[in-house]
Design an enzyme around this catalytic site. Structure first.
Site, PDB file in Angstrom:
ATOM      1  N   GLY A 254       0.818  -1.208   0.000  1.00 61.07           N
ATOM      2  CA  GLY A 254       0.000   0.000   0.000  1.00 61.07           C
ATOM      3  C   GLY A 254       0.846   1.248   0.000  1.00 61.07           C
ATOM      4  N   PRO A 256       2.447   4.875   1.231  1.00 56.40           N
ATOM      5  CG  PRO A 256       4.466   5.943   0.789  1.00 56.40           C
ATOM      6  CD  PRO A 256       3.216   5.462   0.123  1.00 56.40           C
ATOM      7  CD  GLU A 478      -5.236  31.355  -7.692  1.00 54.53           C
ATOM      8  OE1 GLU A 478      -6.089  30.434  -7.679  1.00 54.53           O
ATOM      9  OE2 GLU A 478      -4.035  31.143  -7.883  1.00 54.53           O
ATOM     10  CG  HIS A 481      -7.450  28.414 -11.544  1.00 58.09           C
ATOM     11  ND1 HIS A 481      -7.173  27.467 -12.499  1.00 58.09           N
ATOM     12  CD2 HIS A 481      -6.246  28.941 -11.188  1.00 58.09           C
ATOM     13  CE1 HIS A 481      -5.868  27.416 -12.711  1.00 58.09           C
ATOM     14  NE2 HIS A 481      -5.286  28.311 -11.928  1.00 58.09           N
ATOM     15  CG  ASP A 552      -2.253  26.302 -13.020  1.00 54.85           C
ATOM     16  OD1 ASP A 552      -2.455  25.697 -11.955  1.00 54.85           O
ATOM     17  OD2 ASP A 552      -2.460  27.512 -13.168  1.00 54.85           O
TER      18      ASP A 552
END
Length: 675
Positions: A254, A256, A478, A481, A552
Site C-alpha cells: 500500500g 505510505p 485565481e 480558475h 498548472d
C-alpha cells in the site's frame, strides 16, 4: 534477546534449571576489553611523569658567573629557544655537586639520579649569550672555555608517545567505533563476534504491545485476513482438521501512511505467540555474508519459538528483483541475503508454524520468486481510506484530544479527500497545536480546517511583499480558475479561492473533488480546462501570459500524457498503453515505442492541451465582465467562498451540491491547489 530466548527454553517441560542461578555470576565476571585499553593509557601517562627530570632552578647570570663559571664547576651549558628567549641550562660537574653551595640547587630525576641540569638562566638571544660567556671568560685560555651548545628541547619519551602511542590509540578507537557501527548492537552489545546475529526485536508475553485491532480503524478487508492468520496460530486444529495448511507468508502492500506497520503492531498485540519484528535494512551490512547469516539466525530463533510470526518492514530493501538493481554486473550482498531468505521460507527445511508478514510500498520491484505461492501466499492491499474509513480514523486519533462540543467527524472526513491514516493523525496533532497557540481550552472545527490548510498548502505568508500589479495578476489568475470550474459540469466544485500567499504559491483555489472509482474522458477534459483557466484569464484580460501557471502546466501535462500513453483514450493511437505495472521498463534503455510513435504522442499531447486552453479562453471571453467583477472582489476581500460566486454567477446548475456548512467551513488560509 538471547537472554529471553534462553529463559523461555529453560521453562519448557523437561528442561533442567540448575544453570539459571549461574547467569548473574557469569555476567559479573564478564571480561571487557576496554579495561585493557584504560590500563595501557594509565601506564603511558605514569611513565611520562616517572621518567621526566626537573629542569633546575633559575638564577641570575651574575650568580652563575661568579659562583659557578669562574670557579670551574661548570661541565656544560645547553641552550635552546623558549618563547622568543634563550634558556641556558647549566650542568655542574659531578665532583663539584657535593660542594655545600650546590645543595640548594640540587636537581634529581624521578629515580633520584642527578641527571638533570642544576640551574638555568635567561639570555636575550644566542648572540647575546655567546657575548656574555666570552666576556666572562676573557682571562681563561680558549681551550678551557665553556661554550653554549645550542639544541632543540625534546623529551624523548614524549616524542615516542606522540609518534607511536597516540596513532595506535586512535586506530584502536576507530576500529572499535567501526565495529560497533557495523555490528549495529546485534546480539551481545554489537561486538564483532556477534555481527552475524539477528537484530529482530522479540515481542511476547513479557514485552506486551498495547496496540490491538481496535486501534486500527477502517481496513476491514486487510484486518479480516490478518485476523485469520492470528486465529490460525491460536487454534490451528480449526483449519487443519479440514486439511488446510497454514499460509507461509502475507505481504502488506500500500501507499505510505496507509497503516501497514500499524496492522503489524496490532498483530503483535493480538497474537498470543512470539512476534519477531525487524526492518529489511537490518540485514544489509558492509561485510560479505552477514545478511545471509542474520537470516539463518532469525529463522533458527523462530523455529525454537514456533508457533510464531516474523514481521519484516520495508522488505524491498532486500527483496528487490535480482539483476535489476541498476548496477552493471552485479551479484552483491543484497542478492545473497535474498537467496538465503528464499531458501528459509520454502526450501528443503520446513518451518512449521512460522508465518512471515512483510510490508512494502514498492511491490512492483520485488523478486518474482519471493511472491510465488508457498512463500508469500497472500498479498493484502492496504488502500487509501474512503470517506467512511476516514471518519473512523478521525474518531481513533481524536480520543486523546480535548475537542469542542458538537465537532462533526463526518465533516472532517469530507474535508480530507485523499488523506492517508498518517495524514489524518498529522491533521489532529496540528489542530491541537494551533488551538494551543491561540490559547483555546478545546480544539474546534476552525482549528482542524486551519490544520488542513497548513499541511496541504504550507505556512501562510501575509507579510510577503506583493506589488499592486502582481496582486491584480494573481487575482485574475485565481478568478479564472474559479470561473471556468463553475461553468463546467464535471470540474470539481469550488469551495473557496484566495490570493493570500501560502508556501510556494501566490494564490490558490480550494475544491472538493469527487471520489471516483473510474474516470471518463469528458471528466478529465473538464478538469484540464479548469486547470488552464488561470493562464487563459491572463490572456483574456492582459493579452499576455506569465510564469505563474507553472504548477498548472505540470498538472495538465501529466494528465494529458496519462490519457494518451497509459489509459488509451486517444483515437489516433487507439486502444494501446505503454504502462508497465511490473516496473521492469525503468531498467530498459529503449522506449517501448518507435520514434514515429513518440512524435505522434508529442503532437497529440500538445493538441489536447491547446484545445482545452482555447476552450477556457472562449468560456472566459463570454463571461469577461463577471471575471473582472470576481477579481475586483477578490482583491478587496482576499478570500471568496461559494456564496460570493453564487451572487455573481447564480446557482450552479450541475455538479455535486455543497452544503452551507462545508462551503463556509474554511478560513482565509486556503491550501493551494493551483499556484
Amino acid at each position: 534477546m538471547n537472554n529471553n530466548q534462553n529463559t523461555n527454553e529453560n521453562n519448557k517441560p523437561g528442561k533442567k534449571l540448575p544453570n539459571i542461578p549461574k547467569k548473574p555470576q557469569k555476567g559479573g565476571s564478564k571480561f571487557n576489553i576496554f579495561w585493557v585499553y584504560a590500563a595501557i593509557i594509565i601506564a603511558i601517562i605514569a611513565a611520562q611523569f616517572l621518567f621526566t627530570t626537573e629542569g633546575g632552578k633559575e638564577v641570575s647570570y651574575r650568580t652563575f658567573e661568579t659562583q659557578m663559571l669562574l670557579k670551574g664547576d661548570v661541565d656544560k651549558i645547553i641552550s635552546y629557544k623558549s618563547d622568543d628567549i634563550v634558556k641556558a641550562e647549566v650542568y655542574i660537574k659531578k665532583d663539584s655537586l657535593n660542594k655545600p653551595q650546590y645543595k640548594s640547587y640540587k636537581s634529581t630525576s624521578s629515580f633520584n639520579n642527578n641527571t638533570g641540569p642544576t640551574v638555568y638562566f635567561i639570555a636575550g638571544s644566542p648572540d647575546a649569550l655567546d657575548k656574555l660567556l666570552a666576556d666572562s671568560q676573557k682571562d681563561i685560555p680558549s681551550s678551557q672555555r665553556i661554550l653554549a651548545q645550542p639544541t632543540t628541547k625534546n623529551n624523548p619519551l614524549a616524542s615516542w608517545f606522540l609518534t607511536i602511542i597516540v596513532p595506535v590509540l586512535l586506530l584502536i578507537a576507530f576500529w572499535i567505533f567501526m565495529m560497533r557501527r557495523m555490528g549495529g548492537g546485534a546480539g551481545g552489545g554489537g561486538q564483532i563476534f556477534n555481527i552475524g546475529k539477528s537484530k529482530a526485536t522479540l515481542f511476547d508475553e513479557k514485552n506486551d504491545v498495547k496496540t490491538t485491532f481496535k486501534d486500527v480503524a477502517g481496513l476491514e478487508g486487510a484486518k479480516e485476513e490478518i485476523q485469520e492468520i492470528v486465529e490460525f496460530l491460536k487454534n490451528p486444529q480449526k483449519y487443519t482438521v479440514l486439511g488446510g495448511k497454514i499460509p507461509k507468508g502475507a505481504l502488506l502492500v500500500g501507499s505510505p501512511g496507509t497503516g501497514k506497520t500499524l496492522l503489524a503492531k496490532a498483530v503483535a498485540g493480538e497474537a498470543q505467540v512470539p512476534f519477531f519484528s525487524l526492518s529489511g535494512s537490518d540485514f544489509v551490512e558492509m561485510f560479505v555474508g552477514v545478511g545471509a547469516s542474520r537470516v539463518r539466525d532469525l529463522f533458527k530463533q523462530a523455529k525454537d519459538k514456533s508457533p510464531c510470526i516474523i514481521f519484516i518492514d520495508e522488505i524491498d530493501a532486500i527483496g528487490r528483483a535480482r539483476g535489476k538493481n541498476g548496477v552493471m554486473g552485479g551479484n552483491d550482498e543484497r542478492e545473497n541475503t535474498l537467496n538465503q531468505l528464499l531458501v528459509e521460507m520454502d526450501g528443503f527445511g520446513t518451518n512449521t508454524h512460522v508465518i512471515i508478514l512483510a510490508a512494502t510500498n514498492r511491490a512492483d520491484v520485488l523478486d518474482k520468486a519471493l511472491l510465488r505461492a508457498g512463500r508469500f501466499d497472500r498479498q493484502i492491499y492496504v488502500d487509501l481510506p474512503d470517506v467512511r474509513e476516514r471518519k473512523e480514523i478521525f474518531e481513533v486519533h481524536l480520543k486523546p484530544i480535548k475537542m469542542a462540543e458538537g465537532l462533526d467527524t463526518e465533516f472532517l472526513a469530507k474535508q480530507t479527500p485523499g488523506f492517508s491514516g498518517a495524514d489524518i493523525a498529522n491533521v489532529c496533532n496540528e489542530a491541537a497545536l494551533i488551538a494551543a497557540r491561540k490559547n483555546k481550552t478545546a480544539v474546534d472545527k476552525q482549528d482542524f480546517l486551519d490544520a488542513v490548510d497548513r499541511i496541504v498548502g504550507g505556512l501562510e505568508k501575509k507579510n510577503k511583499i506583493v506589488t499592486p500589479s502582481e496582486k491584480r495578476a494573481i487575482a485574475i489568475h485565481e478568478a479564472g480558475h474559479a470561473t471556468v470550474s463553475w461553468m463546467l459540469e464535471h470540474a470539481a466544485p469550488l469551495i473557496k479561492v484566495t490570493i493570500v500567499p501560502r508556501g510556494q504559491s501566490l494564490g490558490a483555489a480550494w475544491y472538493l473533488p469527487e471520489e471516483r472509482l473510474i474516470v471518463r474522458p469528458h471528466q478529465m477534459l473538464d478538469e484540464m480546462c479548469a486547470t488552464m483557466g488561470g493562464r487563459a484569464a491572463e490572456k483574456v484580460i492582459f493579452d499576455t501570459i506569465s510564469t505563474g501557471a507553472l504548477s498548472d502546466l505540470e498538472k495538465v501535462n501529466k494528465q494529458a500524457r496519462a490519457m494518451i500513453t497509459i489509459y488509451g483514450l486517444n483515437e489516433k493511437l487507439g486502444n494501446i498503453t505503454y504502462y508497465d505495472s511490473s516496473g521492469q521498463n525503468e531498467y530498459n534503455f529503449n522506449k517501448p515505442y518507435s520514434e514515429e510513435t513518440a512524435l505522434i504522442i508529442d503532437k497529440e499531447i500538445s493538441a489536447l492541451i491547446e484545445s482545452q486552453y482555447q476552450r477556457a479562453i472562449n468560456l472566459l471571453q463570454d463571461n469577461k465582465d463577471k471575471l473582472i467583477q470576481l477579481a475586483d472582489i477578490l482583491i478587496e476581500k482576499e478570500v471568496l467562498f461559494k456564496d460570493d460566486l453564487e451572487n455573481i454567477f447564480g446557482k450552479r446548475p450541475f455538479g455535486t451540491e455543497i452544503t452551507e456548512e462545508l462551503a463556509k467551513g474554511g478560513t482565509n488560509n486556503v491550501p493551494p491547489v493551483e499556484a
